[in-house]
Design an enzyme around this catalytic site. Structure first.
Site, short mmCIF file in Angstrom:
data_model
loop_
_atom_site.label_atom_id
_atom_site.label_comp_id
_atom_site.label_asym_id
_atom_site.label_seq_id
_atom_site.Cartn_x
_atom_site.Cartn_y
_atom_site.Cartn_z
N CYS A 17 0.82 -1.22 0.00
CA CYS A 17 0.00 0.00 0.00
C CYS A 17 0.85 1.26 0.00
CB CYS A 17 -0.94 -0.01 1.20
SG CYS A 17 -2.36 -1.11 0.98
N LYS A 20 0.39 3.41 -3.13
CA LYS A 20 -0.84 4.15 -3.41
C LYS A 20 -0.54 5.60 -3.77
CE LYS A 20 -4.59 3.58 -0.95
NZ LYS A 20 -5.56 3.39 0.15
N SER A 48 -15.00 9.35 -0.39
CA SER A 48 -13.67 8.90 0.08
C SER A 48 -13.79 7.71 1.02
CB SER A 48 -12.94 10.06 0.79
OG SER A 48 -12.71 11.13 -0.09
N ASP A 50 -14.32 3.36 1.81
CA ASP A 50 -13.53 2.18 1.50
C ASP A 50 -14.05 1.38 0.31
OD1 ASP A 50 -11.57 2.31 3.72
OD2 ASP A 50 -13.37 2.12 4.96
N ASP A 90 -11.56 -3.96 2.74
CA ASP A 90 -12.49 -2.85 2.48
C ASP A 90 -13.94 -3.27 2.69
OD1 ASP A 90 -10.52 -1.00 1.92
OD2 ASP A 90 -10.55 -1.38 -0.23
N GLY A 137 -11.05 -13.59 -13.41
CA GLY A 137 -10.18 -12.44 -13.28
C GLY A 137 -9.58 -12.02 -14.60
N HIS A 138 -8.49 -11.24 -14.51
CA HIS A 138 -7.83 -10.73 -15.71
C HIS A 138 -6.35 -10.62 -15.45
CE1 HIS A 138 -7.57 -8.75 -19.57
NE2 HIS A 138 -6.91 -7.73 -19.03
N ASP A 225 -10.72 0.98 7.33
CA ASP A 225 -9.51 0.19 7.57
C ASP A 225 -8.29 1.09 7.38
OD1 ASP A 225 -9.90 0.28 4.79
OD2 ASP A 225 -8.97 -1.67 4.47
#
Length: 349
Positions: A17, A20, A48, A50, A90, A137-138, A225
């Site tokens: 993180c 970010k 703003s 989660d 989240d 997924g991708h 979180d």
């Protein structure tokens, strides 16, 4: 590169993180974008928060989030677990239960197949531990590996927890120690102890499911979180969203001793400086030492939940959390906002 020699953190310029985009920069990037209104969209990106929440029935809303990042652990299986735990968090912060997940995977073309398999296996195992499913997924080729999930969860529309519902008098609880970002930064430079590295990995692979399952039984008014914006960055957003002020007591927080020592030596992640630039103008640090403040701005990966609970329920929830989370802490209180700093750091009288 052999199947056994790959060290994922050496393939990335930043980790977890800490990669970010800063909260202040993100707000500028989103500024001016038209927000379309829909009465069933209960929580959108303009808050703003989660995750987004969309009501599909009188008693059911979907919670949706997405999160991915570069490696924060050398072992692919461990990295997969951490990335999955972080993405699932989240949904837990909104009071929801994760149900369906989609993989998001970027890999260098020369990354060993065994390493990619182990990365995905780590994600699958953590998702199944959460009681959810990965349904697809991708994946794309990229110079740096990245992994994460798009997560869909369920929540009752009347029981959504946001970061904007805190009320004056609420008690603030935290469910994991702070300092993981500093430890992982030190680990990349081979400056963290084996015990410190093991602690960081254990914390980052721990789901926030236990915290969520406890808090939904009490009068919790707000939750978020603690991840890439650090405790003070996320606390600042909670204070702003709730139009309140927070008084926090660092001496009541579980600050990892090794992280404090490293911060005192100036070993800090780049994201810490971004978080200070964003939240610092809204923080009155009082007499709290700079290195302690640094830990409070430290970007966490798969960090704990910051919970604002009714004062009449605070003791009972704290007691229950002690048997369900890595570190249950009572760290402060919500107060009315009367101008000036949104957050005050104070020593106990």
């Amino acid at each position: 590169m052999s199947e056994m020699e790959v060290k994922l953190t050496k393939l990335a310029s930043c980790a977890g993180c800490g990669a970010k985009v800063g909260a202040g920069v993100l707000a500028q990037l989103l500024e001016g974008l038209q927000v379309h209104r829909d009465p069933k969209l209960l929580v959108g990106f303009d808050k703003s928060d989660d995750a987004s929440v969309y009501q599909v029935a009188p008693d059911l809303a979907l919670v949706q989030t997405v999160d991915f990042f570069p490696p924060i652990a050398d072992d692919p299986y461990t990295f997969g677990q951490i990335a999955a735990a972080n993405a699932l968090s989240d949904v837990y912060a909104m009071g929801g239960e994760p149900k369906l997940c989609l993989n998001l995977l970027c890999v260098p073309k020369d990354m060993p197949h065994k390493a990619v398999h182990e990365l995905l296996r780590g994600g699958y195992d953590k998702v199944y531990e959460a009681g959810a499913l990965i349904t697809g997924g991708h994946s794309i080729l990229d110079d740096e590996p990245k992994y994460g999930l798009c997560v869909t969860g369920f929540v009752h529309p009347d029981r959504i927890l946001t970061n904007s519902g805190a009320r004056p008098g609420d008690v603030l609880l935290l469910t994991k120690p702070l300092g993981v970002g500093i430890l992982t930064t030190a680990a990349k430079a081979e400056l963290a102890s084996p015990a410190g590295q093991a602690l960081a990995l254990r914390l980052m692979t721990t789901l926030n499911k236990g915290a969520r399952d406890c808090m939904v039984r009490y009068r919790v008014h707000a939750c978020t979180d603690v991840t890439g914006f650090g405790l003070l960055g996320h606390a600042f957003e909670l204070a702003q969203g709730s139009d309140g002020a927070l008084t926090l007591y660092p001496e009541d927080m579980d600050l990892i001793p090794e992280a404090l020592a490293l911060a005192k030596e100036g070993i800090l992640p780049e994201g810490m400086y971004r978080n200070r630039a964003f939240a610092g103008p809204g923080v009155d640090a009082g007499v709290i030492p700079l290195w302690v403040q640094d830990v409070l701005y430290d970007p966490q990966t798969a960090g704990g939940l910051l919970i604002a609970v009714d004062p009449l329920d605070a003791d009972a929830l704290l007691t229950e959390l002690k048997g369900a989370v890595p570190s249950a802490q009572r760290i402060g209180v919500v107060e009315p906002y009367r101008g000036g700093a949104r957050i005050r750091l104070r020593k106990r009288a």
